[in-house]
Design a protein around this motif. Structure first.
Motif, PDB file in Angstrom:
ATOM      1  N   ASP A  96      58.383  45.596  61.288  1.00  0.00           N
ATOM      2  CA  ASP A  96      59.705  45.492  60.660  1.00  0.00           C
ATOM      3  C   ASP A  96      60.320  44.115  60.868  1.00  0.00           C
ATOM      4  OD1 ASP A  96      59.296  48.111  60.057  1.00  0.00           O
ATOM      5  OD2 ASP A  96      60.645  48.915  61.586  1.00  0.00           O
ATOM      6  N   LEU A  97      60.002  43.483  61.985  1.00  0.00           N
ATOM      7  CA  LEU A  97      60.574  42.160  62.253  1.00  0.00           C
ATOM      8  C   LEU A  97      60.048  41.135  61.256  1.00  0.00           C
ATOM      9  CD1 LEU A  97      60.403  42.045  66.169  1.00  0.00           C
ATOM     10  CD2 LEU A  97      62.359  42.614  64.708  1.00  0.00           C
ATOM     11  N   TYR A  98      58.749  41.222  60.960  1.00  0.00           N
ATOM     12  CA  TYR A  98      58.173  40.295  59.982  1.00  0.00           C
ATOM     13  C   TYR A  98      58.734  40.571  58.585  1.00  0.00           C
ATOM     14  CZ  TYR A  98      54.753  38.943  63.520  1.00  0.00           C
ATOM     15  OH  TYR A  98      54.151  38.476  64.650  1.00  0.00           O
ATOM     16  N   GLU A  99      58.913  41.841  58.260  1.00  0.00           N
ATOM     17  CA  GLU A  99      59.458  42.185  56.948  1.00  0.00           C
ATOM     18  C   GLU A  99      60.888  41.680  56.807  1.00  0.00           C
ATOM     19  OE1 GLU A  99      59.090  46.366  56.516  1.00  0.00           O
ATOM     20  OE2 GLU A  99      56.879  46.372  56.609  1.00  0.00           O
ATOM     21  N   ALA A 100      61.683  41.836  57.845  1.00  0.00           N
ATOM     22  CA  ALA A 100      63.063  41.357  57.802  1.00  0.00           C
ATOM     23  C   ALA A 100      63.112  39.842  57.669  1.00  0.00           C
ATOM     24  CB  ALA A 100      63.815  41.812  59.051  1.00  0.00           C
ATOM     25  N   ALA A 101      62.214  39.153  58.400  1.00  0.00           N
ATOM     26  CA  ALA A 101      62.181  37.698  58.313  1.00  0.00           C
ATOM     27  C   ALA A 101      61.751  37.248  56.922  1.00  0.00           C
ATOM     28  CB  ALA A 101      61.227  37.146  59.381  1.00  0.00           C
ATOM     29  N   SER A 102      60.807  37.959  56.326  1.00  0.00           N
ATOM     30  CA  SER A 102      60.354  37.604  54.972  1.00  0.00           C
ATOM     31  C   SER A 102      61.473  37.796  53.961  1.00  0.00           C
ATOM     32  CB  SER A 102      59.134  38.442  54.593  1.00  0.00           C
ATOM     33  OG  SER A 102      58.047  38.186  55.460  1.00  0.00           O
ATOM     34  N   MET A 103      62.237  38.861  54.121  1.00  0.00           N
ATOM     35  CA  MET A 103      63.346  39.108  53.211  1.00  0.00           C
ATOM     36  C   MET A 103      64.418  38.032  53.323  1.00  0.00           C
ATOM     37  SD  MET A 103      63.760  43.245  53.560  1.00  0.00           S
ATOM     38  CE  MET A 103      65.189  43.264  52.476  1.00  0.00           C
ATOM     39  N   ASP A 104      64.517  37.413  54.500  1.00  0.00           N
ATOM     40  CA  ASP A 104      65.476  36.320  54.693  1.00  0.00           C
ATOM     41  C   ASP A 104      64.932  34.978  54.228  1.00  0.00           C
ATOM     42  OD1 ASP A 104      67.358  38.013  55.718  1.00  0.00           O
ATOM     43  OD2 ASP A 104      66.793  37.678  57.818  1.00  0.00           O
ATOM     44  N   GLY A 105      63.717  34.998  53.679  1.00  0.00           N
ATOM     45  CA  GLY A 105      63.146  33.769  53.141  1.00  0.00           C
ATOM     46  C   GLY A 105      62.309  32.972  54.120  1.00  0.00           C
ATOM     47  N   ALA A 106      61.951  33.543  55.273  1.00  0.00           N
ATOM     48  CA  ALA A 106      61.155  32.824  56.260  1.00  0.00           C
ATOM     49  C   ALA A 106      59.694  32.771  55.826  1.00  0.00           C
ATOM     50  CB  ALA A 106      61.260  33.498  57.623  1.00  0.00           C
ATOM     51  N   GLY A 107      59.107  31.577  55.893  1.00  0.00           N
ATOM     52  CA  GLY A 107      57.696  31.403  55.578  1.00  0.00           C
ATOM     53  C   GLY A 107      56.813  31.722  56.774  1.00  0.00           C
ATOM     54  N   PRO A 108      55.489  31.547  56.639  1.00  0.00           N
ATOM     55  CA  PRO A 108      54.564  31.872  57.746  1.00  0.00           C
ATOM     56  C   PRO A 108      54.887  31.106  59.031  1.00  0.00           C
ATOM     57  CG  PRO A 108      53.364  31.555  55.698  1.00  0.00           C
ATOM     58  CD  PRO A 108      54.776  31.149  55.423  1.00  0.00           C
TER      59      PRO A 108
ATOM     60  N   VAL B 195      59.532  34.841  65.335  1.00  0.00           N
ATOM     61  CA  VAL B 195      59.193  36.237  65.633  1.00  0.00           C
ATOM     62  C   VAL B 195      58.020  36.319  66.604  1.00  0.00           C
ATOM     63  CG1 VAL B 195      58.474  38.452  64.678  1.00  0.00           C
ATOM     64  CG2 VAL B 195      60.057  37.000  63.398  1.00  0.00           C
ATOM     65  N   THR B 196      56.896  35.721  66.222  1.00  0.00           N
ATOM     66  CA  THR B 196      55.676  35.884  67.019  1.00  0.00           C
ATOM     67  C   THR B 196      55.820  35.294  68.418  1.00  0.00           C
ATOM     68  OG1 THR B 196      54.348  35.800  64.989  1.00  0.00           O
ATOM     69  CG2 THR B 196      53.205  35.487  67.073  1.00  0.00           C
ATOM     70  N   VAL B 197      56.236  34.037  68.496  1.00  0.00           N
ATOM     71  CA  VAL B 197      56.301  33.375  69.804  1.00  0.00           C
ATOM     72  C   VAL B 197      57.295  34.046  70.746  1.00  0.00           C
ATOM     73  CG1 VAL B 197      56.864  31.225  70.985  1.00  0.00           C
ATOM     74  CG2 VAL B 197      55.444  31.178  68.927  1.00  0.00           C
ATOM     75  N   PRO B 198      58.546  34.339  70.319  1.00  0.00           N
ATOM     76  CA  PRO B 198      59.458  35.026  71.255  1.00  0.00           C
ATOM     77  C   PRO B 198      58.960  36.403  71.688  1.00  0.00           C
ATOM     78  CG  PRO B 198      60.687  34.046  69.445  1.00  0.00           C
ATOM     79  CD  PRO B 198      59.238  33.946  69.076  1.00  0.00           C
ATOM     80  N   MET B 199      58.423  37.176  70.743  1.00  0.00           N
ATOM     81  CA  MET B 199      57.954  38.512  71.095  1.00  0.00           C
ATOM     82  C   MET B 199      56.700  38.463  71.957  1.00  0.00           C
ATOM     83  SD  MET B 199      60.117  40.639  69.881  1.00  0.00           S
ATOM     84  CE  MET B 199      59.218  42.165  70.062  1.00  0.00           C
ATOM     85  N   LEU B 200      55.929  37.392  71.819  1.00  0.00           N
ATOM     86  CA  LEU B 200      54.676  37.264  72.567  1.00  0.00           C
ATOM     87  C   LEU B 200      54.864  36.454  73.853  1.00  0.00           C
ATOM     88  CD1 LEU B 200      51.810  38.295  71.848  1.00  0.00           C
ATOM     89  CD2 LEU B 200      51.276  35.978  71.075  1.00  0.00           C
ATOM     90  N   SER B 201      56.066  35.974  74.117  1.00  0.00           N
ATOM     91  CA  SER B 201      56.285  35.092  75.268  1.00  0.00           C
ATOM     92  C   SER B 201      55.901  35.715  76.615  1.00  0.00           C
ATOM     93  CB  SER B 201      57.739  34.615  75.295  1.00  0.00           C
ATOM     94  OG  SER B 201      58.643  35.707  75.337  1.00  0.00           O
ATOM     95  N   PRO B 202      56.116  37.024  76.879  1.00  0.00           N
ATOM     96  CA  PRO B 202      55.633  37.568  78.156  1.00  0.00           C
ATOM     97  C   PRO B 202      54.112  37.489  78.296  1.00  0.00           C
ATOM     98  CG  PRO B 202      57.252  39.031  77.172  1.00  0.00           C
ATOM     99  CD  PRO B 202      56.906  38.025  76.129  1.00  0.00           C
ATOM    100  N   VAL B 203      53.396  37.706  77.192  1.00  0.00           N
ATOM    101  CA  VAL B 203      51.939  37.620  77.219  1.00  0.00           C
ATOM    102  C   VAL B 203      51.496  36.166  77.400  1.00  0.00           C
ATOM    103  CG1 VAL B 203      49.830  38.133  75.940  1.00  0.00           C
ATOM    104  CG2 VAL B 203      51.781  39.668  75.771  1.00  0.00           C
ATOM    105  N   ILE B 204      52.185  35.244  76.729  1.00  0.00           N
ATOM    106  CA  ILE B 204      51.874  33.821  76.905  1.00  0.00           C
ATOM    107  C   ILE B 204      52.066  33.418  78.358  1.00  0.00           C
ATOM    108  CG2 ILE B 204      52.571  31.485  76.258  1.00  0.00           C
ATOM    109  CD1 ILE B 204      53.376  32.580  73.523  1.00  0.00           C
TER     110      ILE B 204
END
Length: 313
Positions: free
Chosen positions: A200-212, A219-228
């Motif tokens: 849903d986060l990627y879908e919301a970002a796409s609807m706001d006009g965010a590119g890859p 989205v990816t980096v903040p959500m993945l920051s604990p794993v990083i």
């Protein structure tokens, strides 16, 4: 007549105490083999090595107490120690980020529902099963020697090394390349983290006009920051402990010109070649303290860039 509700039965304070005590005793019984192993194989050897770091000990005679003399000699009077520290720092600074970036990039490519994804995941993870084995390091040394296929290929592109393992400017890069090649373990952890990010986060970002790229950054980096963060700490600690690959690639001498003479190789030479076990123990404890301090700094600063789910910043 109004119906009355019976009050809940009160629980006797000490009623469950025997049951909890029995469960606690059972837990200790199952933990006892692990605790014995940890004490015999880890805690006691660490305490002995800490004591030996303050002594002059050669494996044959009784230890002779020196106090802080070993540490003073290492820090102020041993140029080989400083050289091994410099080589190891270069290895850590180069290999750790390159390995994590490659692992994340491949994890992003494999985080799809395309056909054959399980095969590719297994194939990319396969080198990590080998680990820092002697056989892999020998093959790596042959691949990067003078006249090898890789040497001829790089020469065709104008990079004339004369054999990577024989060139002081490039020998350490062979060890780095061997470490980076084995990126399967952090890749799997990254892949598991990517699969936990809500679509849903990627879908919301796409609807706001965010590119890859914007979706990756926001989205990816903040959500993945604990794993990083987790992978960064683990790979940094492993990098400081590098030994097998550097030892085999350099044919056991840290060459050429000391370019691959990492910290652990100097500890090995002092302890098992020169039999200066007290001096080698002091070197080991300096490494423990340095890695502990760096890890502590990473944990201290992680609050600025690591974002946990549900956490309010």
């Amino acid at each position: 007549m109004a119906a009355t509700t019976a009050p809940p039965a009160s629980r006797t304070p000490g009623k469950d105490a025997p049951r909890r005590r029995r469960r606690g005793n059972a837990a200790y019984v199952f933990l006892t083999p692990w605790m014995i192993g940890a004490a015999v194989l880890t805690v006691i050897p660490m305490l002995v090595s800490l004591y030996l770091s303050f002594t002059d000990y050669n494996l044959f005679d009784a230890p002779h107490w020196l106090g802080l003399q070993n540490y003073r000699r290492l820090l102020f009077d041993d140029p080989q120690f400083r050289e091994s520290v410099w080589v190891t720092l270069k290895y850590v600074v180069v290999s750790t980020p390159v390995k994590l970036v490659l692992a994340l990039a491949v994890a992003l490519l494999l985080n799809t529902r395309r056909r054959g994804r399980n095969f590719y995941r297994a194939a990319f993870y396969m080198p990590s099963l080998i680990g820092a084995s002697v056989g892999a390091a020998i093959v790596w040394r042959i691949l990067f020697s003078s006249g090898s296929v890789i040497d001829q290929l790089t020469s065709a592109f104008g990079l004339h090394t004369g054999g990577w393992v024989g060139n002081p400017d490039w020998a350490l890069m062979v060890v780095v390349a061997l470490s980076v090649w084995q990126f399967g373990a952090p890749m799997v952890i990254f892949l598991a983290g990517l699969q936990q990010i809500p679509p849903d986060l990627y879908e919301a970002a796409s609807m706001d006009g965010a590119g890859p790229w914007r979706r990756f950054r926001s989205v990816t980096v903040p959500m993945l920051s604990p794993v990083i963060f987790f992978n960064l700490v683990l790979e940094m600690i492993h990098a400081f402990q590098v030994f097998n690959s550097a030892f085999i690639v350099s044919n056991g001498n840290g060459g050429p010109a000391g370019s691959t003479f990492v910290y652990s190789m100097y500890v090995y030479e002092l302890g098992f070649t020169d039999y200066r076990m007290g001096y080698a123990s002091a070197m080991t404890w300096i490494l423990v303290v340095v890695v502990g301090v760096i890890t502590g700094v990473l944990f201290k600063t992680s609050g600025r860039w690591v974002h946990y789910s549900g956490e309010v910043k």
